[in-house]
Design a protein around this motif. Structure first.
Motif, PDB file in Angstrom:
ATOM      1  N   THR A 210       0.822  -1.208   0.000  1.00  0.00           N
ATOM      2  CA  THR A 210       0.000   0.000   0.000  1.00  0.00           C
ATOM      3  C   THR A 210       0.856   1.257   0.000  1.00  0.00           C
ATOM      4  OG1 THR A 210      -1.831  -1.125   1.127  1.00  0.00           O
ATOM      5  CG2 THR A 210      -1.747   1.281   1.310  1.00  0.00           C
ATOM      6  N   VAL A 211       0.524   2.177  -0.896  1.00  0.00           N
ATOM      7  CA  VAL A 211       1.143   3.508  -0.931  1.00  0.00           C
ATOM      8  C   VAL A 211       0.398   4.402   0.051  1.00  0.00           C
ATOM      9  CG1 VAL A 211       1.460   5.580  -2.340  1.00  0.00           C
ATOM     10  CG2 VAL A 211       2.006   3.325  -3.293  1.00  0.00           C
ATOM     11  N   VAL A 212       1.143   5.070   0.915  1.00  0.00           N
ATOM     12  CA  VAL A 212       0.541   5.906   1.955  1.00  0.00           C
ATOM     13  C   VAL A 212       1.034   7.342   1.829  1.00  0.00           C
ATOM     14  CG1 VAL A 212       0.263   6.264   4.444  1.00  0.00           C
ATOM     15  CG2 VAL A 212       0.407   3.934   3.516  1.00  0.00           C
ATOM     16  N   ILE A 213       0.106   8.273   1.756  1.00  0.00           N
ATOM     17  CA  ILE A 213       0.406   9.708   1.860  1.00  0.00           C
ATOM     18  C   ILE A 213      -0.366  10.192   3.083  1.00  0.00           C
ATOM     19  CG2 ILE A 213       0.216  11.975   0.771  1.00  0.00           C
ATOM     20  CD1 ILE A 213       0.449  10.640  -1.927  1.00  0.00           C
ATOM     21  N   ASP A 214       0.335  10.443   4.171  1.00  0.00           N
ATOM     22  CA  ASP A 214      -0.334  10.655   5.461  1.00  0.00           C
ATOM     23  C   ASP A 214      -0.596  12.114   5.797  1.00  0.00           C
ATOM     24  OD1 ASP A 214       2.247  11.415   6.004  1.00  0.00           O
ATOM     25  OD2 ASP A 214       2.678   9.740   7.369  1.00  0.00           O
ATOM     26  N   LYS A 215      -0.228  13.024   4.921  1.00  0.00           N
ATOM     27  CA  LYS A 215      -0.576  14.429   5.129  1.00  0.00           C
ATOM     28  C   LYS A 215      -0.869  15.054   3.765  1.00  0.00           C
ATOM     29  CE  LYS A 215       4.275  15.901   5.059  1.00  0.00           C
ATOM     30  NZ  LYS A 215       5.359  16.596   5.806  1.00  0.00           N
ATOM     31  N   PRO A 216      -1.672  16.119   3.729  1.00  0.00           N
ATOM     32  CA  PRO A 216      -2.005  16.728   2.435  1.00  0.00           C
ATOM     33  C   PRO A 216      -0.745  17.077   1.646  1.00  0.00           C
ATOM     34  CG  PRO A 216      -3.378  17.644   4.174  1.00  0.00           C
ATOM     35  CD  PRO A 216      -2.346  16.789   4.856  1.00  0.00           C
ATOM     36  N   THR A 217      -0.662  16.558   0.434  1.00  0.00           N
ATOM     37  CA  THR A 217       0.538  16.685  -0.389  1.00  0.00           C
ATOM     38  C   THR A 217       0.171  17.243  -1.747  1.00  0.00           C
ATOM     39  OG1 THR A 217       1.599  14.830   0.764  1.00  0.00           O
ATOM     40  CG2 THR A 217       2.451  15.393  -1.427  1.00  0.00           C
ATOM     41  N   PHE A 218       0.942  18.208  -2.189  1.00  0.00           N
ATOM     42  CA  PHE A 218       0.646  18.915  -3.437  1.00  0.00           C
ATOM     43  C   PHE A 218       1.125  18.119  -4.649  1.00  0.00           C
ATOM     44  CE2 PHE A 218       1.979  21.992  -6.750  1.00  0.00           C
ATOM     45  CZ  PHE A 218       0.738  22.559  -7.024  1.00  0.00           C
ATOM     46  N   VAL A 219       0.255  18.047  -5.657  1.00  0.00           N
ATOM     47  CA  VAL A 219       0.595  17.468  -6.953  1.00  0.00           C
ATOM     48  C   VAL A 219       0.299  18.522  -8.018  1.00  0.00           C
ATOM     49  CG1 VAL A 219       0.129  15.643  -8.623  1.00  0.00           C
ATOM     50  CG2 VAL A 219       0.006  15.136  -6.173  1.00  0.00           C
ATOM     51  N   PRO A 220       1.296  18.939  -8.804  1.00  0.00           N
ATOM     52  CA  PRO A 220       1.050  19.946  -9.845  1.00  0.00           C
ATOM     53  C   PRO A 220      -0.028  19.493 -10.826  1.00  0.00           C
ATOM     54  CG  PRO A 220       3.401  19.545  -9.568  1.00  0.00           C
ATOM     55  CD  PRO A 220       2.698  18.490  -8.780  1.00  0.00           C
ATOM     56  N   GLY A 221      -0.771  20.429 -11.349  1.00  0.00           N
ATOM     57  CA  GLY A 221      -1.876  20.124 -12.240  1.00  0.00           C
ATOM     58  C   GLY A 221      -1.475  19.408 -13.515  1.00  0.00           C
ATOM     59  N   HIS A 222      -0.219  19.615 -13.967  1.00  0.00           N
ATOM     60  CA  HIS A 222       0.194  18.966 -15.205  1.00  0.00           C
ATOM     61  C   HIS A 222       0.460  17.477 -15.026  1.00  0.00           C
ATOM     62  CE1 HIS A 222       4.137  20.163 -13.385  1.00  0.00           C
ATOM     63  NE2 HIS A 222       4.511  18.972 -13.850  1.00  0.00           N
ATOM     64  N   ARG A 223       0.502  17.013 -13.789  1.00  0.00           N
ATOM     65  CA  ARG A 223       0.704  15.578 -13.536  1.00  0.00           C
ATOM     66  C   ARG A 223      -0.634  14.850 -13.415  1.00  0.00           C
ATOM     67  NH1 ARG A 223       4.948  15.692  -8.665  1.00  0.00           N
ATOM     68  NH2 ARG A 223       6.619  16.906  -9.624  1.00  0.00           N
ATOM     69  N   LYS A 224      -1.581  15.242 -14.210  1.00  0.00           N
ATOM     70  CA  LYS A 224      -2.925  14.675 -14.172  1.00  0.00           C
ATOM     71  C   LYS A 224      -3.285  14.099 -15.537  1.00  0.00           C
ATOM     72  CE  LYS A 224      -6.271  17.384 -15.054  1.00  0.00           C
ATOM     73  NZ  LYS A 224      -7.226  18.506 -15.023  1.00  0.00           N
ATOM     74  N   LEU A 225      -3.968  12.965 -15.509  1.00  0.00           N
ATOM     75  CA  LEU A 225      -4.585  12.397 -16.703  1.00  0.00           C
ATOM     76  C   LEU A 225      -5.954  11.876 -16.287  1.00  0.00           C
ATOM     77  CD1 LEU A 225      -4.213  11.423 -19.734  1.00  0.00           C
ATOM     78  CD2 LEU A 225      -3.595   9.206 -18.739  1.00  0.00           C
ATOM     79  N   THR A 226      -7.023  12.395 -16.878  1.00  0.00           N
ATOM     80  CA  THR A 226      -8.348  11.901 -16.523  1.00  0.00           C
ATOM     81  C   THR A 226      -8.611  10.566 -17.216  1.00  0.00           C
ATOM     82  OG1 THR A 226      -9.536  12.967 -18.348  1.00  0.00           O
ATOM     83  CG2 THR A 226      -9.157  14.285 -16.356  1.00  0.00           C
ATOM     84  N   PHE A 227      -9.492   9.787 -16.627  1.00  0.00           N
ATOM     85  CA  PHE A 227      -9.872   8.533 -17.261  1.00  0.00           C
ATOM     86  C   PHE A 227     -10.492   8.803 -18.630  1.00  0.00           C
ATOM     87  CE2 PHE A 227     -10.551   5.889 -13.095  1.00  0.00           C
ATOM     88  CZ  PHE A 227      -9.201   6.026 -12.821  1.00  0.00           C
ATOM     89  N   ALA A 228     -11.255   9.888 -18.723  1.00  0.00           N
ATOM     90  CA  ALA A 228     -11.880  10.228 -20.007  1.00  0.00           C
ATOM     91  C   ALA A 228     -10.825  10.519 -21.073  1.00  0.00           C
ATOM     92  CB  ALA A 228     -12.806  11.429 -19.827  1.00  0.00           C
TER      93      ALA A 228
END
Length: 413
Positions: A210-228
């Motif tokens: 399991t990958v765990v991120i235990d505090k709010p962590t920022f991800v830049p918007g360009h690192r996104k791909l929608t399922f659509a």
């Protein structure tokens, strides 16, 4: 071989995905040959891989040196841009030796293709400094991302991240607020920790922790791909990776990375079973003492069942994957009809492969239960893969039947 089978195989051999446009790419034949040469080593390490509950760094580096993780990576980062048909050839060969190792290699390889669908800047983030970087992944969008200036905040747990120990990046499924839909976000290893919770009866060596991120962590918007976007045939990455490979709707082909290890496992079980039949003399507690295992009629019949199932599974996969590769290469859209048919093919090939291993295990006797006997491990691994929701025949066949009856198909395609 029948005319129909011959035509399917001839077309599959000529599939666009079995040819590389990259000048630095080794031939597919050499890649498959390298995979075949690793089979004895992987089989020898199979029990230790299971005990360690992960694919070792040594084995992972073998896959790197062999070029397997470059198979579907964009050429501009040193990749070979082979397709799903090539993935099937290479991974099914590895699966003959160790299912867990093949699974980890397959997921690492397919994620190189998936990253090729992301925006160019996301690809640069992962591969700019390290073109050898690979990703683990957890697709279920059970965690909601919070939109903030310039990107998203995420926090939570993502299960079943195969080969996580060897992966410097993770692709994580999330619910995206503004699109009111789901998608993937990319996070580097410095942003997450690993919860060592992979204690299972099958596929134990995949390290699917399991990958765990235990505090709010920022991800830049360009690192996104929608399922659509991933299903659209025109993802953001197509602007910088013009190979039609990157325009194939992801669910029409990506499940090949799950069924290929199982197909290889079924062939590996046949290999091990034949060897067992040649060497094992029965004790015959009730009858048949002193006979070789291969002399029994039911053993001969189960072997034929298994071989036929593997042959049929490969033919179905070859036809379906070749079809979408040709469609993309010709600049045509992959239809909903084809996408659902391919989902049927993925799941049915998995069902056939699973039945092949089941048929063999049913008649090898008590000695096959020893933990150093590969057939029992292949049997447990095959049962584990058959439980994957993407390949689960009950789930997929229901969706297919709905579509055939003119109802709205409920499922992922």
């Amino acid at each position: 071989m029948s005319l129909e089978q011959s035509s399917i195989r001839d077309a599959a051999i000529k599939a666009p995905g079995r040819r590389s446009p990259a000048a630095n790419a080794p031939s597919l034949e050499s890649l498959v040959s390298t995979a075949r040469a690793l089979v004895p080593r992987l089989r020898e390490r199979g029990q230790q891989t299971e005990i360690e509950r992960r694919v070792s760094e040594e084995t992972n580096q073998l896959f790197h040196r062999a070029g397997f993780f470059r198979l579907m990576q964009p050429a501009r980062y040193g990749g070979y841009e082979y397709g799903f048909t090539a993935l099937l050839d290479v991974i099914s060969e590895i699966g003959r030796g160790c299912t867990s190792s093949a699974w980890a290699c397959s997921l690492g390889t397919i994620h190189q293709w998936l990253l090729g669908l992301f925006p160019a800047q996301a690809q640069d983030d992962v591969w700019g400094k390290n073109p050898r970087a690979i990703m683990c992944g957890s697709y279920s969008p059970i965690t909601a991302a919070e939109a903030v200036d310039g990107g998203y905040l995420i926090r939570g747990k993502w299960r079943f991240a195969s080969n996580v120990d060897n992966s410097p990046w993770a692709v994580l499924g999330v619910q995206l607020p503004e699109e009111n839909g789901a998608g993937f976000l990319l996070a580097p290893r410095c942003d997450w920790s690993i919860e060592d919770d992979w204690h299972v009866a099958g596929q134990a060596g995949t390290g699917s922790k399991t990958v765990v991120i235990d505090k709010p962590t920022f991800v830049p918007g360009h690192r996104k791909l929608t399922f659509a976007e991933a299903a659209s045939g025109a993802p953001p990455g197509a602007a910088v990776n013009p190979n039609p490979l990157y325009s194939i709707p992801f669910l029409s082909a990506i499940p090949v990375c799950l069924v290929a290890p199982l197909l290889g496992t079924a062939q590996g079980a046949i290999d091990a079973f034949v060897e067992l039949c040649e060497n094992r003399v029965t004790r015959g507690g009730i009858g048949g003492a002193g006979a070789r295992l291969g002399q029994f009629a039911h053993v001969q019949s189960r072997l034929a069942d298994a071989a036929a199932a593997v042959d049929a599974a490969r033919l179905v996969l070859d036809r379906d994957i070749t079809d979408v590769e040709l469609t993309a290469a010709q600049g045509r859209r992959v239809s909903v009809e084809t996408r659902i048919r391919n989902r049927r093919g993925h799941a049915y090939a998995a069902k056939l492969s699973h039945s092949a291993v089941q048929a063999l295990f049913s008649c090898v006797g008590g000695s096959s239960l020893a933990l150093d006997q590969p057939v029992q491990r292949m049997w447990r691994d095959a049962n584990a893969i058959a439980q994957h929701i993407t390949l689960n025949w009950d789930a997929v066949s229901t969706m297919v039947g709905q579509h055939m009856l003119g109802l709205e198909p409920k499922g992922a395609y």
